[in-house]
Write an enzyme that holds these catalytic residues in place. Structure first.
Site, PDB file in Angstrom:
ATOM      1  N   HIS A   7     -15.235 -52.688   6.206  1.00 21.51           N
ATOM      2  CA  HIS A   7     -16.315 -51.714   6.370  1.00 21.51           C
ATOM      3  C   HIS A   7     -17.527 -52.090   5.540  1.00 21.51           C
ATOM      4  CE1 HIS A   7     -13.913 -49.955   2.973  1.00 21.51           C
ATOM      5  NE2 HIS A   7     -15.102 -49.695   2.468  1.00 21.51           N
ATOM      6  N   HIS A  79     -21.735 -51.096  -0.809  1.00 22.77           N
ATOM      7  CA  HIS A  79     -20.801 -52.220  -0.920  1.00 22.77           C
ATOM      8  C   HIS A  79     -20.318 -52.647   0.452  1.00 22.77           C
ATOM      9  CE1 HIS A  79     -17.858 -48.793  -1.088  1.00 22.77           C
ATOM     10  NE2 HIS A  79     -17.092 -49.608  -0.384  1.00 22.77           N
ATOM     11  N   GLU A 130     -15.792 -54.967  -2.239  1.00 24.44           N
ATOM     12  CA  GLU A 130     -14.482 -54.317  -2.310  1.00 24.44           C
ATOM     13  C   GLU A 130     -13.490 -55.196  -1.558  1.00 24.44           C
ATOM     14  OE1 GLU A 130     -14.327 -50.539  -0.235  1.00 24.44           O
ATOM     15  OE2 GLU A 130     -12.442 -49.978  -1.210  1.00 24.44           O
TER      16      GLU A 130
HETATM   17 CO    CO Z   1     -15.297 -48.915   0.560  1.00 24.48          CO
END
Ligand code: CO
Length: 134
Positions: A7, A79, A130
């Site tokens: 994502h 992020h 991440e």
């Molecule tokens: Co995230």
């Protein structure tokens, strides 16, 4: 080592407005809001055909994204999340390569109930990364 883009996370100052925009203006498949007290955020996942968008909004008094929204009052990309097969192996490889893992280095449980880690943006071309074990 990294796999699919899981994502892209966007911090938003007005969660309801962002939900409406993605659902009604962009016509996307917008999920339900989840409060993640452990992470200090409310998240909403938007499912696209090839990846997801994660809307982030502060939850509680010590949210890690409050400072980001202070600097970016209209919101912004916060992020990106890449999938890895083995998060501990990935972490050890990254630390051995000189990259900094945020926090105490132990994976936390992310929004999908899977282990996640964050890497220092200064080590990755200014992007907070991440990693999620899938
Ligand atoms: Co995230």
């Amino acid at each position: 080592m990294i796999g699919r883009l899981n994502h892209v996370a966007i911090a938003v100052p007005d969660l309801d407005a962002a939900i409406k925009q993605y659902r009604d203006t962009l016509g996307a498949d917008v999920g339900a809001a989840q409060d993640l007290a452990e992470h200090g955020v409310t998240v909403v996942f938007i499912t696209l055909p090839n990846t997801k968008i994660e809307l982030l909004h502060p939850f509680g008094d010590n949210s890690p994204i409050t400072g980001f929204l202070d600097k970016n009052p209209s919101g912004g990309i916060h992020h990106i999340c890449y999938e890895v097969d083995d998060i501990l192996k990935a972490r050890d490889h990254l630390i051995a390569s000189g990259a900094r893992v945020l926090g105490d280095g132990a994976p936390k449980t992310g929004a999908h109930g899977k282990p996640v880690l964050f890497l220092h943006p200064k080590d990755f071309t200014g992007t907070l990364v991440e990693l999620e074990q899938t």
